[in-house]
Enzyme design. Sequence first.
Site, PDB file in Angstrom:
ATOM      1  N   ARG A  98     -16.234   2.480 -43.172  1.00 17.26           N
ATOM      2  CA  ARG A  98     -17.053   3.655 -42.825  1.00 17.26           C
ATOM      3  C   ARG A  98     -17.018   4.693 -43.960  1.00 17.26           C
ATOM      4  O   ARG A  98     -15.935   5.102 -44.395  1.00 17.26           O
ATOM      5  CB  ARG A  98     -16.489   4.270 -41.547  1.00 17.26           C
ATOM      6  CG  ARG A  98     -17.120   5.567 -41.131  1.00 17.26           C
ATOM      7  CD  ARG A  98     -18.490   5.358 -40.556  1.00 17.26           C
ATOM      8  NE  ARG A  98     -19.027   6.603 -40.025  1.00 17.26           N
ATOM      9  CZ  ARG A  98     -20.272   6.759 -39.627  1.00 17.26           C
ATOM     10  NH1 ARG A  98     -21.123   5.743 -39.691  1.00 17.26           N
ATOM     11  NH2 ARG A  98     -20.679   7.911 -39.163  1.00 17.26           N
ATOM     12  N   GLN A 116      -6.999  12.403 -46.075  1.00 20.99           N
ATOM     13  CA  GLN A 116      -5.578  12.423 -45.687  1.00 20.99           C
ATOM     14  C   GLN A 116      -5.391  12.539 -44.174  1.00 20.99           C
ATOM     15  O   GLN A 116      -4.386  12.065 -43.635  1.00 20.99           O
ATOM     16  CB  GLN A 116      -4.847  13.553 -46.419  1.00 20.99           C
ATOM     17  CG  GLN A 116      -4.685  13.222 -47.899  1.00 20.99           C
ATOM     18  CD  GLN A 116      -3.870  14.248 -48.646  1.00 20.99           C
ATOM     19  OE1 GLN A 116      -3.593  15.326 -48.144  1.00 20.99           O
ATOM     20  NE2 GLN A 116      -3.509  13.908 -49.870  1.00 20.99           N
ATOM     21  N   GLU A 146       4.409  -2.924 -13.702  1.00 22.48           N
ATOM     22  CA  GLU A 146       5.802  -3.390 -13.897  1.00 22.48           C
ATOM     23  C   GLU A 146       6.745  -2.230 -14.221  1.00 22.48           C
ATOM     24  O   GLU A 146       7.673  -2.372 -15.028  1.00 22.48           O
ATOM     25  CB  GLU A 146       5.865  -4.551 -14.893  1.00 22.48           C
ATOM     26  CG  GLU A 146       5.160  -5.773 -14.314  1.00 22.48           C
ATOM     27  CD  GLU A 146       5.472  -7.103 -14.943  1.00 22.48           C
ATOM     28  OE1 GLU A 146       6.425  -7.188 -15.733  1.00 22.48           O
ATOM     29  OE2 GLU A 146       4.766  -8.085 -14.639  1.00 22.48           O
ATOM     30  N   PRO A 196       0.818  -1.221   0.000  1.00 19.96           N
ATOM     31  CA  PRO A 196       0.000   0.000   0.000  1.00 19.96           C
ATOM     32  C   PRO A 196       0.854   1.275   0.000  1.00 19.96           C
ATOM     33  O   PRO A 196       0.528   2.243  -0.673  1.00 19.96           O
ATOM     34  CB  PRO A 196      -0.820  -0.127   1.283  1.00 19.96           C
ATOM     35  CG  PRO A 196      -0.927  -1.606   1.522  1.00 19.96           C
ATOM     36  CD  PRO A 196       0.360  -2.192   1.019  1.00 19.96           C
ATOM     37  N   THR A 239       6.266   2.301 -13.907  1.00 23.50           N
ATOM     38  CA  THR A 239       5.582   3.390 -14.633  1.00 23.50           C
ATOM     39  C   THR A 239       6.528   3.964 -15.689  1.00 23.50           C
ATOM     40  O   THR A 239       7.756   3.809 -15.594  1.00 23.50           O
ATOM     41  CB  THR A 239       5.186   4.529 -13.674  1.00 23.50           C
ATOM     42  OG1 THR A 239       6.394   5.080 -13.122  1.00 23.50           O
ATOM     43  CG2 THR A 239       4.266   4.049 -12.547  1.00 23.50           C
ATOM     44  N   HIS A 280     -12.675   5.939 -35.213  1.00 25.32           N
ATOM     45  CA  HIS A 280     -14.016   5.365 -35.047  1.00 25.32           C
ATOM     46  C   HIS A 280     -15.077   6.415 -34.710  1.00 25.32           C
ATOM     47  O   HIS A 280     -16.275   6.101 -34.705  1.00 25.32           O
ATOM     48  CB  HIS A 280     -14.025   4.316 -33.917  1.00 25.32           C
ATOM     49  CG  HIS A 280     -13.498   2.966 -34.304  1.00 25.32           C
ATOM     50  ND1 HIS A 280     -12.177   2.719 -34.578  1.00 25.32           N
ATOM     51  CD2 HIS A 280     -14.143   1.771 -34.452  1.00 25.32           C
ATOM     52  CE1 HIS A 280     -12.011   1.438 -34.860  1.00 25.32           C
ATOM     53  NE2 HIS A 280     -13.192   0.836 -34.801  1.00 25.32           N
TER      54      HIS A 280
END
Length: 383
Positions: free
Chosen positions: A268, A279, A363, A127, A365, A338
């Site tokens: 799309r 582009q 593992e 912790p 930062t 999207h």
Amino acid sequence: MTEREDTLDLLVDAARRFAREVLVPAEGQVRAEGEIPPHVVQGLRDLGLFGMTIPDEYGGLGLSVYEEVRVVQEICYAQPAFRSYFGTTNGVGTLGIINFGTDAQKRKYLPKLASGEMLASFALTEPDSGSDAASLLTKATREGDHWVINGAKRFITNAVHAGVFTVFARTGTKDSGSNGISAFLVDRGTPGLTIAKPYEKMGFDGSHESDVTFDGVRLPASAMLGPEGTGFKNAMKSLDHARIHMAAVAVGVSRRLLDEGTKYAVERKQFGQPIGKFQMIQAMLAESQAEYLAAKALVEQSARDRDAGRKTTMEAACSKYFATEAAGRIADRMLQIHGGNGYIKEYPIERLYRDVRLLRIYEGTSQILQIITAREMLREAGL
Ligand code: COS
């Protein structure tokens, strides 16, 4: 081609097909149920992936680091939580036993870990001790032929499934720093070991992380992993390997993100044509593809350097830093392609976007990895 290269090609091809034909279709089920389905676990076992890094004399595949990153990239075409299920065992959970274990410890654990009958967890973080790993407070006290462990660990992946935990505890004085830390192997079911309910997280559905507490956990002296006082350095050595593996996770998921974005740009239509003809969409695709290829090349070269026996602390840090930061940028651009559809759960990009956010944190930062890199550079320059 050597026989070993032929075998690797077959394994990489099998992992690619398994990811696309079994793992990707199971992603929805994992989201709904919060668990990796039994047919997936069995498939991972059949491919031998629980023993990927474990030497063949103990029933594993004994892959080199380069071979490992090739396979991991393929598996991580599917959401990265599938890899967490077997990858923690192969990575930090087992590397300590492989590299620093006694013969008896290897014989006791490695065959069961290699077959997937047992999973392994790595319990370093606490912790109040995360990036500053040497500040850990869990205490191991010697009592005759035994050690007694008291303390608490946090964010322990697979704790609910693990049969053995590599636990880091302070055997020296409070001020002993990194040289007062030792590692222990703690079996599931040892009295005083408590595993809490997994956290609810932002992503990584199906991967379970929990708090683990040690209340007077009594261990025989033979449960110590490596010599007393070497726990911290051995953890760092395991992380040097595991960070290359994590970078490969980021490369694998980046490939998937790119494929999702490219597919959407073809399908799309707006302003009377596929959006891929515009582009500004092309720029996002091209920038992401360049970063993906650069990350892939960096990770594979770092793996080869490690296989050649070089110290790869800096290369591992650079690989994980670059590949995971690139994955974050790629996820962001592919979601942007999207548009509104990227923000709803109907499309996989929304889930993958949440999943890759963790890669820059666990593992090591990104900021810790930058510190490690700069320190190594400055040390070489004489500072
Ligand atoms: N390989 C071998 N030895 C290493 C090493 C490595 N990669 N990194 C450090 N060491 C050794 C040092 O050489 C030093 O040895 P001496 O005391 O003999 O000089 C000792 O370990 C202490 O190293 P250092 O002084 O660098 O330790 P710090 O506490 O300053 O910092 C960092 C270490 C920040 C690099 C470390 O705490 C770290 O990686 N933190 C992130 C932890 C993490 O990734 N947590 C994620 C959860 S684990 S899944």
